[in-house]
Write a protein that holds these residues in place. Structure first.
Motif, PDB file in Angstrom:
ATOM      1  N   LEU B  45     -41.139 -16.041  -4.227  1.00  9.72           N
ATOM      2  CA  LEU B  45     -41.398 -16.864  -5.422  1.00  9.72           C
ATOM      3  C   LEU B  45     -42.312 -16.107  -6.386  1.00  9.72           C
ATOM      4  N   LEU B  46     -43.362 -15.509  -5.825  1.00  9.53           N
ATOM      5  CA  LEU B  46     -44.322 -14.787  -6.666  1.00  9.53           C
ATOM      6  C   LEU B  46     -43.689 -13.537  -7.282  1.00  9.53           C
ATOM      7  N   LEU B  47     -42.949 -12.814  -6.460  1.00 11.84           N
ATOM      8  CA  LEU B  47     -42.395 -11.532  -6.920  1.00 11.84           C
ATOM      9  C   LEU B  47     -41.218 -11.750  -7.865  1.00 11.84           C
ATOM     10  N   GLY B  48     -40.278 -12.592  -7.439  1.00  4.21           N
ATOM     11  CA  GLY B  48     -39.045 -12.743  -8.195  1.00  4.21           C
ATOM     12  C   GLY B  48     -39.194 -13.600  -9.436  1.00  4.21           C
ATOM     13  N   HIS B  49     -40.091 -14.573  -9.403  1.00  4.49           N
ATOM     14  CA  HIS B  49     -40.151 -15.514 -10.518  1.00  4.49           C
ATOM     15  C   HIS B  49     -41.423 -15.381 -11.353  1.00  4.49           C
ATOM     16  N   CYS B  50     -42.447 -14.710 -10.816  1.00 10.26           N
ATOM     17  CA  CYS B  50     -43.676 -14.518 -11.599  1.00 10.26           C
ATOM     18  C   CYS B  50     -43.985 -13.034 -11.818  1.00 10.26           C
ATOM     19  N   GLY B  51     -43.267 -12.158 -11.112  1.00 10.34           N
ATOM     20  CA  GLY B  51     -43.540 -10.728 -11.230  1.00 10.34           C
ATOM     21  C   GLY B  51     -44.875 -10.330 -10.622  1.00 10.34           C
ATOM     22  N   ILE B  52     -45.338 -11.115  -9.607  1.00 14.44           N
ATOM     23  CA  ILE B  52     -46.630 -10.807  -8.970  1.00 14.44           C
ATOM     24  C   ILE B  52     -46.392 -10.202  -7.583  1.00 14.44           C
ATOM     25  N   VAL B  53     -47.034  -9.051  -7.331  1.00 12.09           N
ATOM     26  CA  VAL B  53     -46.952  -8.429  -6.006  1.00 12.09           C
ATOM     27  C   VAL B  53     -48.118  -8.966  -5.176  1.00 12.09           C
ATOM     28  N   PRO B 246     -38.692  -9.937   0.527  1.00 12.53           N
ATOM     29  CA  PRO B 246     -37.980 -10.148  -0.747  1.00 12.53           C
ATOM     30  C   PRO B 246     -37.513  -8.852  -1.406  1.00 12.53           C
ATOM     31  N   VAL B 247     -38.262  -7.759  -1.184  1.00 10.24           N
ATOM     32  CA  VAL B 247     -37.859  -6.497  -1.815  1.00 10.24           C
ATOM     33  C   VAL B 247     -36.495  -6.059  -1.249  1.00 10.24           C
ATOM     34  N   ILE B 248     -36.322  -6.183   0.046  1.00  6.85           N
ATOM     35  CA  ILE B 248     -35.068  -5.760   0.678  1.00  6.85           C
ATOM     36  C   ILE B 248     -33.949  -6.775   0.416  1.00  6.85           C
ATOM     37  N   GLY B 249     -34.284  -8.045   0.563  1.00  8.53           N
ATOM     38  CA  GLY B 249     -33.240  -9.067   0.468  1.00  8.53           C
ATOM     39  C   GLY B 249     -32.835  -9.369  -0.967  1.00  8.53           C
ATOM     40  N   GLY B 250     -33.772  -9.286  -1.863  1.00 13.19           N
ATOM     41  CA  GLY B 250     -33.518  -9.691  -3.251  1.00 13.19           C
ATOM     42  C   GLY B 250     -34.505 -10.791  -3.598  1.00 13.19           C
ATOM     43  N   ALA B 251     -35.445 -10.462  -4.492  1.00 13.89           N
ATOM     44  CA  ALA B 251     -36.596 -11.354  -4.708  1.00 13.89           C
ATOM     45  C   ALA B 251     -36.238 -12.680  -5.353  1.00 13.89           C
ATOM     46  N   THR B 252     -35.148 -12.710  -6.131  1.00 10.32           N
ATOM     47  CA  THR B 252     -34.849 -13.959  -6.849  1.00 10.32           C
ATOM     48  C   THR B 252     -33.896 -14.858  -6.062  1.00 10.32           C
ATOM     49  N   SER B 253     -33.394 -14.368  -4.940  1.00 10.41           N
ATOM     50  CA  SER B 253     -32.390 -15.138  -4.207  1.00 10.41           C
ATOM     51  C   SER B 253     -32.968 -15.713  -2.917  1.00 10.41           C
TER      52      SER B 253
END
Lengths: 381, 317
Positions: B45-53, B246-253
């Motif tokens: 949620l943080l990475l894919g939708h907010c761009g936060i690592v 999320p990096v491997i799977g796809g952060a937005t999915s």
């Protein structure tokens, strides 16, 4: 005859030839039948690799030795060694695989306390005997009467250090210890210090894997102790103690005794006393056969962790022979409880701490120029 | 629509039947996959939708695990108390720390979360009166649901995955709601979002708190599964593993998170059969996925579908 058949025949011939060369000399007892499977979990990679690799060597050597001597009542033993990558979660998965997937009758290891306690939850619930390469850990392990330990509890390590301090009449002690293993030994050492008439004049802690402990070493030096204890699994504090020119006797706990750490100490691996068990350069009479076989096989000198794993494999083999290979976990656990004279120490697995190593099993070695010599000092009980 | 429904039913049947057909060690890995999915969802949620690592998820995971361990073993409280205490502490901490550090962006924010993870890891170590330090806390009881003890991976599997599906539904709703739109607008152009009166900091803090809640839940589930917690399970390394999901799977999915969790739990296990080289091979596999599939496994799957779609429609005509 087709070309592929010739190739297959040549392959078989080569294998037969190789296996003939691989056998140690001397008469061998024959083993037959289905191998008895014993699982083992070691930390062959990750932070605990300094322990796990020697333990794996010890286990594989023991497997070879047991089978060369006729196996367990004629049946060969097969030790399936898995790596937990120094991670307790992985150790748990490996234990599940070995016990329920590969159907092993007993489990040896793991190398680290956290993994041992994690795996103990499975072996205890399913009454699978386990012999860990660690000293007894948190209180819950005292309830696990199927879980034996082949290394001393940390209280005993603390006592071994204090006994030496008493011997050299050091009453003011400075301590350098790491935040992991060192912390646990230190927790046992503090309440014992008074009993031994020892005052801890400086106790300095550093992080595991710290690359510089000069500040802590300088503080210990400033407290002007009679002797310095180093309790860690690292070479760094030893180098720093020399750098700040501490001239008092240095006594180190067993955690830094492996050659991996000694080699990393460089010229600092000098004039350090270590209470331990196996001095490969000068073994005790009952350790000699193991040390010679190890040297012959691996072209290296064994230390404590190789011997602990060797002992664990022989202890379980003896228990299986006593109870019978199909006796089931509960009977095997019962067969395990009792005294055993090992290479590392004399154990008594019926003791409260499921180890029963007496203080008198410790030998005191001195590191001089990167090599160990055994000192005449022993604790008599 | 019917085919989509069929797919869902088939997937559910496979999911329900799986633990009865696989060996116990695989069931155990599937339990870990469920636990990692929950922790990874928050990071996603943080990475894919907010761009936060976020490199501090192991902190909240640890808080959940230690709360469950302490409440059940030391205080003798029922298991639910551990879940609640862990969730409350994690959310409160995420709020208190999130407010100041979420003002940062990019690398600085990633470093701030890394620092939080490192501090927490050191405290777990130092406060051994509370956490048991290196020796940890053992003997955590298995979960008991109205007298039905979840003492085997095949039983615990259902519980963990029902929690995971619930968390996925929460994440799905969040992403699909007005808040999700605001999040994406903030990720793609924070200036534009701010000009439309989106309170950036409050929004980021809210998602950070949800992420902490998921981390804490995963931690409590882990504690009851492993029966043991120690500092070794909550280091920065674990936070990096969670970030990999999320990096491997796809952060937005959301299905991508499950794919990522399967990757980080199963691949090391499969590779470990190849000997001591397994960690190097895992590293190479990671590099391979990141270089060859920059938008993750689900991104690659989406691209494959798009490539096949025109051909299919061509055949239809």
């Amino acid at each position: 005859m087709s070309l592929s058949s010739i190739a297959k025949l040549a392959g078989v011939a080569a294998l037969v030839g190789l296996s003939a060369f691989a056998r140690p000399s001397g008469a061998l007892a024959q083993t037959s039948g289905e191998p008895i499977k014993v699982g083992a979990i070691v930390s062959a990679t990750g932070a605990g690799a300094g322990l796990g690799i020697p333990e794996r060597n010890g286990l594989l050597l023991a497997e070879k030795d047991i089978n060369a001597k006729g196996g367990i009542k004629g049946r060969p033993i097969k030790i399936i060694v898995e790596d937990d990558a120094s991670n307790p979660d992985t150790a748990l998965s490996k234990a599940n695989d070995l016990i329920f997937g590969q159907k092993v009758v007993a489990l040896l290891g793991p190398s680290l306390t956290a993994s041992t306690v994690a795996v103990g939850g499975v072996t205890h619930a399913n009454k699978i005997p386990q012999i860990a390469f660690t000293g007894i850990g948190p209180a819950v392990e005292r309830e696990r009467k199927c879980l034996a330990h082949v290394l001393p509890p940390q209280r005993l390590n603390a006592q071994a250090l204090l006994e030496y301090a008493k011997n050299i009449k050091a009453t003011k002690i400075g301590v350098l210890h790491d935040a992991g293993y060192g912390n646990v030994v230190m927790a046992e050492l503090r309440p014992l210090a008074d009993k031994y008439g020892v005052k801890l004049v400086a106790v300095e802690k550093f992080e595991i894997g710290a690359t510089d402990t000069t500040t802590q070493a300088a503080k210990v030096k400033a407290a002007q102790p009679d002797a310095v204890f180093i309790i860690a699994t690292s070479a760094t504090p030893f180098r720093n103690v020399k750098q700040v020119q501490i001239t008092q006797p240095v006594v180190a706990a067993i955690g830094s005794s492996s050659y991996e750490y000694v080699n990393a100490m460089g010229s600092a691996a000098d004039n350090i006393t270590i209470p331990e068990f196996v001095v490969g350069e000068d073994p005790l009479p009952h350790q000699k056969a193991f040390v010679d076989l190890y040297k012959q096989t691996y072209n290296a000198t064994p230390k404590n962790y190789e011997a602990a794993a060797w002992d664990a494999a022989h202890i379980i083999a003896q228990a299986i022979a006593k109870a019978g290979p199909d006796a089931g976990g509960e009977k095997l656990c019962e067969a395990l409880r009792g005294p055993y004279s090992g290479v590392l120490a004399n154990y008594d697995f019926s003791a409260d701490d499921m180890t029963g190593i007496p203080l008198s099993s410790f030998v005191y070695s001195k590191l001089v120029g990167g090599k160990y010599t055994r000192t005449p000092f022993r604790v008599t009980q | 629509m019917t085919s989509r429904l069929l797919w869902i039913v088939a997937a559910l049947v496979i999911w329900a039947a799986l633990p009865f057909f696989v060996p116990r060690n695989i069931a155990d890995l599937l339990v870990f996959t469920g636990i990692y999915t929950i922790a990874g969802l928050g990071i996603g949620l943080l990475l894919g939708h907010c761009g936060i690592v976020n490199l501090a998820q192991a902190t909240f995971y640890g808080l959940g695990a230690y709360s469950s361990a302490y409440c059940t073993v030391m205080l003798g409280l029922p298991s639910i108390a551990g879940f609640v205490v862990g969730a409350v502490i994690s959310m409160a901490l995420a709020y208190l720390i999130g407010r100041p550090i979420l003002r940062l962006t990019g690398y600085f924010l990633a470093l701030a979360t890394l620092a939080l993870g490192a501090i927490a890891s050191a405290l777990f170590f130092e406060w051994d009166w509370l956490t048991g330090g290196t020796l940890g806390i053992g003997g955590i009881p298995k979960l008991d649901l109205f007298g039905f003890v979840l003492d085997r991976p095949s039983r615990y599997y259902f519980f963990v995955w029902i929690v995971a599906f619930t968390c996925m539904a929460v994440a799905h709703n969040l992403v699909g709601s007005r808040t999700g739109l605001m999040l994406r607008s903030m990720r793609d152009s924070s200036t534009a979002a701010a000009s439309l009166s989106v309170d950036l900091q409050a929004l980021r803090t809210q998602v950070f708190v949800v992420c902490a809640l998921f981390g804490s839940l995963a931690g409590s589930l882990f504690a009851h599964h492993a029966s043991f917690v120690s500092t070794q399970s909550f280091t920065v390394d674990r936070s990096i593993s969670f970030l990999l999901i999320p990096v491997i799977g796809g952060a937005t999915s959301i299905p991508g998170i499950v794919a990522g969790a399967l990757f980080v739990t199963f691949l090391p296990e499969l590779l470990s059969k190849l000997g001591d080289i397994h960690q190097i091979l895992f590293g190479l596999a990671l590099v391979g996925v990141v270089v060859l599939l920059p938008d993750g496994l689900m991104g690659a799957y989406g691209r494959l579908q798009r490539r096949l779609a025109p051909r299919r429609s061509g055949h239809d005509h």
